[in-house]
Design a protein around this motif. Structure first.
Motif, PDB file in Angstrom:
ATOM      1  N   LEU A 108       0.838  -1.191   0.000  1.00 56.53           N
ATOM      2  CA  LEU A 108       0.000   0.000   0.000  1.00 56.53           C
ATOM      3  C   LEU A 108       0.876   1.245   0.000  1.00 56.53           C
ATOM      4  CD1 LEU A 108      -2.703  -0.981   2.651  1.00 56.53           C
ATOM      5  CD2 LEU A 108      -2.823  -1.208   0.167  1.00 56.53           C
ATOM      6  N   ALA A 144       0.270   5.844  -0.677  1.00 56.46           N
ATOM      7  CA  ALA A 144      -0.404   6.977  -1.313  1.00 56.46           C
ATOM      8  C   ALA A 144       0.417   7.494  -2.487  1.00 56.46           C
ATOM      9  CB  ALA A 144      -0.630   8.086  -0.290  1.00 56.46           C
ATOM     10  N   GLN A 173      -3.246   2.235  -3.703  1.00 54.01           N
ATOM     11  CA  GLN A 173      -3.190   3.425  -2.873  1.00 54.01           C
ATOM     12  C   GLN A 173      -4.141   3.324  -1.683  1.00 54.01           C
ATOM     13  OE1 GLN A 173      -3.712   7.031  -5.132  1.00 54.01           O
ATOM     14  NE2 GLN A 173      -2.619   6.231  -6.905  1.00 54.01           N
ATOM     15  N   ARG A 174      -5.234   2.634  -1.873  1.00 47.05           N
ATOM     16  CA  ARG A 174      -6.278   2.539  -0.846  1.00 47.05           C
ATOM     17  C   ARG A 174      -6.747   1.101  -0.787  1.00 47.05           C
ATOM     18  NH1 ARG A 174      -9.008   2.471   2.964  1.00 47.05           N
ATOM     19  NH2 ARG A 174     -10.713   3.815   3.615  1.00 47.05           N
ATOM     20  N   VAL A 217       0.517   6.395   3.996  1.00 48.95           N
ATOM     21  CA  VAL A 217      -0.892   6.310   3.624  1.00 48.95           C
ATOM     22  C   VAL A 217      -1.602   7.568   4.114  1.00 48.95           C
ATOM     23  CG1 VAL A 217      -1.005   3.800   3.563  1.00 48.95           C
ATOM     24  CG2 VAL A 217      -1.368   4.980   5.723  1.00 48.95           C
ATOM     25  N   ASN A 218      -2.734   7.864   3.472  1.00 51.80           N
ATOM     26  CA  ASN A 218      -3.468   9.084   3.798  1.00 51.80           C
ATOM     27  C   ASN A 218      -4.475   8.909   4.924  1.00 51.80           C
ATOM     28  OD1 ASN A 218      -2.171  10.610   1.803  1.00 51.80           O
ATOM     29  ND2 ASN A 218      -3.604   9.927   0.226  1.00 51.80           N
ATOM     30  N   ASP A 219      -4.752   7.676   5.318  1.00 51.80           N
ATOM     31  CA  ASP A 219      -5.747   7.457   6.353  1.00 51.80           C
ATOM     32  C   ASP A 219      -5.338   6.263   7.195  1.00 51.80           C
ATOM     33  OD1 ASP A 219      -6.202   5.878   4.012  1.00 51.80           O
ATOM     34  OD2 ASP A 219      -8.056   5.191   4.901  1.00 51.80           O
ATOM     35  N   SER A 222      -6.439   2.413   6.016  1.00 53.71           N
ATOM     36  CA  SER A 222      -5.568   1.616   5.157  1.00 53.71           C
ATOM     37  C   SER A 222      -4.450   0.965   5.967  1.00 53.71           C
ATOM     38  CB  SER A 222      -4.980   2.488   4.041  1.00 53.71           C
ATOM     39  OG  SER A 222      -5.990   2.934   3.169  1.00 53.71           O
TER      40      SER A 222
END
Length: 450
Positions: free
Chosen positions: A180, A182, A329-330, A354-356, A359
């Motif tokens: 994973l 972003a 990415q997600r 990662v953006n969140d 994930s």
């Protein structure tokens, strides 16, 4: 000013310049010597200050009283070996009775400050023996892979760990993996290192890149099959399922199970078959799994369900023939049914920035909760840093060496002759032009006409 003073100033200035500009060179020339001296001289006092000593045993106290001698001091773990490396030191300790490997791990940060090292990690080798790996500088700031690595079939070096050791992607030990990351997190560079590492091996590479092939199609000369849209990906995955079933039929026919056959000759996967009968192992790289799981109509939903079902079947049954490397990415439960079932089959986990947190939880929440916090704390300016873990619960901070797309293409072109042709995947073989035998010189003048 005498010449010894001038020489000393030059050496000090050179050491300072190397430590600033080339920390690896500084470590090999000056740092390793200073570090060994610090560890040897401070060892006893540091162990006592960190609470890693045990009081003397009763029989030693009794002998001291009988001999009218002072009471013996507390004992630190015994040093079995102190080995310098190109990135730091490796200290192997024999624990005293009553000590535990967790005590050493809990004191790793204090040991780092006490010995003046950049990083300290520990692991238990066997009962009573602990290995402490100390790094003298930030090995992940400028990744330099060692010249010699322990490469084996289906085992390739892809990154460097924060303790200075090499991180391998071993498909025979960990058949399926999830990666994973972003945008601009370094996921594509990690994937290029993976493809470049697999290119010299006897393996069939299959790619699914639904971003119109911008990531994998430049490497097409080394791929046996490629798909750049969900419709083609569905056909390719179903062809892989059929290929997997054919491989199992071959294994079943060659098992030779009888009373007279020794156990060592019974085949359970392709690696137990004779080399002349062994099928080519297949590694499937999915560049963006979310593109395969999204849908906007009933027809696309049916296609999506068939794609996820095929991926789950390959992950559940393909250990002996097909290996999966799922990237995205997600990755979350909102991608629909079957995603968590697919995640459960992906043993190897690698998460870049990662953006969140969801994930990160999907990557490590079920195997290493501590790695979730480490994954979401990766800063945006350090592209390429990732957290790698597996089902055992252990995790490491890694970083792949920067590999440009041009470098990866050159490696794939160099080993294009090793690309196997599988009949089941022939319709998906990318059409590429033959490599030119020599470069044509460029000319600024127009060609002459008759």
């Amino acid at each position: 000013m005498t010449w010894p003073t001038v020489l000393l100033l030059v050496v000090v200035a050179a050491a300072g310049l190397l430590r600033w500009r080339r920390p690896a060179w500084y470590w090999m020339t000056f740092g390793v010597t200073f570090a060994v001296v610090r560890v040897v001289v401070r060892y006893a006092s540091v162990m006592e200050a960190c609470g890693l000593t045990v009081p003397p045993s009763r029989w030693r106290l009794m002998l001291a009283r009988m001999a009218n001698r002072p009471a013996p001091e507390s004992r630190a773990p015994r040093i079995l070996r102190l080995r310098p490396t190109h990135t730091g030191l490796v200290l192997r300790l024999k624990l005293r009775p009553g000590q535990d490997a967790f005590d050493v791990a809990a004191a790793s940060d204090r040991l780092r400050h006490s010995f003046g090292m950049y990083g300290v990690t520990s692991r238990e080798l066997r009962s009573g023996v602990v290995e402490i790996r100390m790094t003298g500088y930030d090995v992940l700031k400028r990744v330099q892979m060692p010249a010699k690595t322990d490469t084996r079939p289906m085992r390739v070096p892809v990154a460097l760990r924060e303790d200075g050791s090499v991180h391998y992607r071993d498909y025979r030990a960990v058949p399926h993996g999830l990666t994973l990351g972003a945008t601009e997190s370094g996921k594509s560079v990690y994937q290029r290192n993976l493809v470049a590492g697999l290119a010299p091996h006897h393996v069939a590479l299959v790619g699914i890149d639904c971003k119109q092939g911008v990531e994998l199609f430049p490497l097409a000369r080394r791929f046996s099959a490629l798909a750049d849209n969900p419709d083609t990906a569905l056909e390719l995955l179903e062809a892989l399922v059929s290929h997997m079933q054919d491989v199992y039929q071959l294994i079943r026919a060659e098992q030779r199970i009888s009373v007279a056959v020794p156990d060592a000759e019974i085949a359970a996967d392709i690696w137990d078959l004779p080399e002349d009968l062994r099928p080519v192992p297949v590694v499937v790289l999915v560049d963006e799994v979310a593109e395969l799981a999204l849908f906007a109509s009933k027809e696309e939903e049916k296609r999506r369900d068939r794609i996820i079902t095929a991926l789950v079947r390959l992950a559940q049954l393909g250990r002996a023939a097909v290996y999966l490397e799922i990237c995205g990415q997600r990755f979350g439960s909102e991608l629909g049914k079957g995603i968590t079932m697919l995640r459960a089959q992906l043993t190897g986990r690698t998460a870049h920035r990662v953006n969140d947190e969801t994930s990160a939880n999907m990557a490590f929440g079920d195997i290493a909760p501590d790695a979730v916090l480490a994954a979401i704390q990766i800063p945006a300016e350090t592209r390429g840093i990732a957290i790698a873990g597996d089902s055992t619960g252990g995790w490491h901070r890694i970083r792949a060496p920067h590999t440009t797309l041009r470098q990866a293409v050159n490696v794939c072109n160099k080993h294009a002759d090793r690309t196997p042709e599988l009949p089941a995947l022939a319709p998906f073989r990318p059409a590429v032009a033959a490599l030119p035998s020599a470069r044509v010189p460029l000319s600024k003048t127009a060609p002459a006409t008759a």
